[in-house]
Design an enzyme around this catalytic site. Structure first.
Site, PDB file in Angstrom:
ATOM      1  CE  LYS A 213     -29.945  30.548  18.432  1.00  9.39           C
ATOM      2  NZ  LYS A 213     -30.540  31.242  17.261  1.00  9.39           N
ATOM      3  CB  ILE A 214     -28.938  24.488  23.976  1.00  6.42           C
ATOM      4  CG1 ILE A 214     -27.441  24.139  23.863  1.00  6.42           C
ATOM      5  CG2 ILE A 214     -29.736  23.283  24.456  1.00  6.42           C
ATOM      6  CD1 ILE A 214     -26.818  23.711  25.184  1.00  6.42           C
TER       7      ILE A 214
END
Length: 442
Positions: A213-214
């Protein structure tokens, strides 16, 4: 303070003990119910005996009990979650993760097809449970600093969850069955730091069905492109506006094109478009305006913007540019509806699930939203049944002075700060725990 690159590389196969390996559905019986609020010893009631009033659930937490054949469990039956995927092409995911990860087995049996996590989820899981104590003690006794120990706790949970969802990943040829883990929220403004953290997390988790997750902050948009170009699958999080969503799609497409891979089929992504938080902020702005027209639009902004996001999705994943990538095996970056729990008790408890059903999408739901939809959700395609109404609401809000750009940036700032706060709070909790054992100091 340690960086994630100091983590050791645990063996993913060894990290999942034999007791954590999923049994086939034919050999597992499960009991799913709720524990009413009131403490650990509160009475457990089965979901079938719950009384629902005003479309809201009994306050409490989802409780899962499993037993082997001849035990006291009862088989999980087909639910609306199965219909959601099989009839409408939307994947229901679970927005939570804690130990023991075997608690996920009844949810998988009931139709859950993936898991999302974030710093707030791990803050709650680790600080409120003793299940992490033994591993934490071993880590700090071996010389790990607090942050390195934290990441090893997280990595083990992610690896164990990935093993449980791997059959779904395999059955769908990499189309589903993902588990998401987020880079440090301290890196939200650090392009290069985010790239390095994503690469390292992908390496250390070492599971094909992990999503890194970014956040969709401006500094991290280039990070998304770079990470995708390295063949790493990404869950882009904290998307609150149409403009930023389009930038996220472009980063995904740019990354695929820059990868140089002849086969793009194993590089996938979801774009997590947040919903309920939009209404929380916009409703306050509408109440401040105070006119009848403004008050009538409360509770409508989030779903309207999400419906327009789906239109943008359909537009961007079509045409010559996309078709050229499809020839190399590229898969669409699915829209994922996040923040699906209802914050305002006056609203229906499926408000951020039921109107957003459509093909090639994901809905990740925490306990309350998940159980509400299982209990009384209706499965039908709704995401694009009234696009003109969504456009009208979006435009009407603009005319009232609602600045969608401000809404997006404000919610992004709040989201990043909330995750930083959870992250820092958990590290403080772990430090206190270590100090009480007189084991380690920063």
């Amino acid at each position: 303070m340690a960086t994630i690159s100091k983590l050791s590389n645990p063996n993913p196969a060894a990290s999942l003990s034999s007791s954590f390996k999923p049994r086939s559905s034919s050999s597992l019986k499960c009991f799913v119910g709720f524990r009413a609020a009131g403490g650990f010893g509160s009475k457990l009631v089965s979901s079938s005996s719950l009384s629902l009033t005003n479309n809201h659930l009994l306050k409490g937490s989802l409780v899962v009990r499993c037993s082997l054949p001849d035990g006291n469990g009862s088989s999980v039956k087909r639910t609306t979650l199965h219909d959601l995927y099989e009839k409408e092409g939307q994947s229901p995911w679970y927005d939570n993760l804690c130990r023991p990860v075997t608690d996920l087995l009844p949810l998988i049996a009931s139709g859950v097809r993936g898991v999302t996590s974030n710093p707030a989820i791990f803050q709650k899981a680790i600080s409120s449970s003793n299940a992490y104590n033994d591993q934490f003690r071993e880590l700090v006794q071996s010389g790990k600093d607090i942050e390195s120990a934290y990441w090893e706790l997280v990595v083990k949970d992610i690896q164990d969850a990935c093993k449980l969802f791997e059959p779904i990943y395999d059955q769908t040829d990499g189309g589903d069955g993902y588990v998401s883990v987020e880079v440090s929220p301290r890196l939200a403004d650090d392009t290069e730091g985010t790239i390095e953290a994503a690469k390292y997390l992908y390496k250390v988790v070492d599971c094909p069905n992990v999503y890194i997750k970014i956040p969709a902050t401006a500094p991290c948009i280039p990070s998304i492109k770079e990470v995708i170009s390295k063949g790493i699958s990404v869950n882009v999080t904290l998307i609150f506006s149409l403009a930023r969503y389009e930038a996220v799609i472009d980063a995904y497409l740019d990354g695929l094109e820059a990868s140089g891979l002849s086969d793009l089929s194993r590089v996938t992504s979801v774009a997590s478009f947040f919903v309920s938080r939009v209404d929380t902020l916009v409703d306050k702005m509408l109440e401040k305006i105070g006119t009848p027209e403004a008050l009538d639009l409360r509770g409508k902004a989030a779903v309207a913007q999400a419906a327009l996001a789906y239109q943008l999705y359909q537009k961007k994943f079509s045409g010559p540019r996309w078709e050229a990538l499809v020839k190399k095996g590229a898969k669409k970056q699915r829209l994922l509806w996040a923040s699906t729990s209802v914050k305002n008790p006056a609203y229906p408890d499926t408000l951020y699930v039921a109107p957003l059903i459509g093909p090639d999408t994901v809905s990740t739901m925490p306990d309350q939203a998940l159980q509400a939809f299982i209990d009384h959700g209706t499965v039908s395609r709704t995401i694009d049944t009234n696009v003109s109404e969504a456009e009208g609401i979006y435009s009407a809000l603009e005319k009232l002075g609602i600045d969608w750009g401000y809404v997006g940036s404000q919610l992004e700032d709040e989201g990043v700060e909330a995750f930083k706060k959870s992250f820092d709070s958990l590290l403080d909790t772990l430090q206190e725990k270590a100090n009480s054992l007189k084991l380690v100091s920063l």
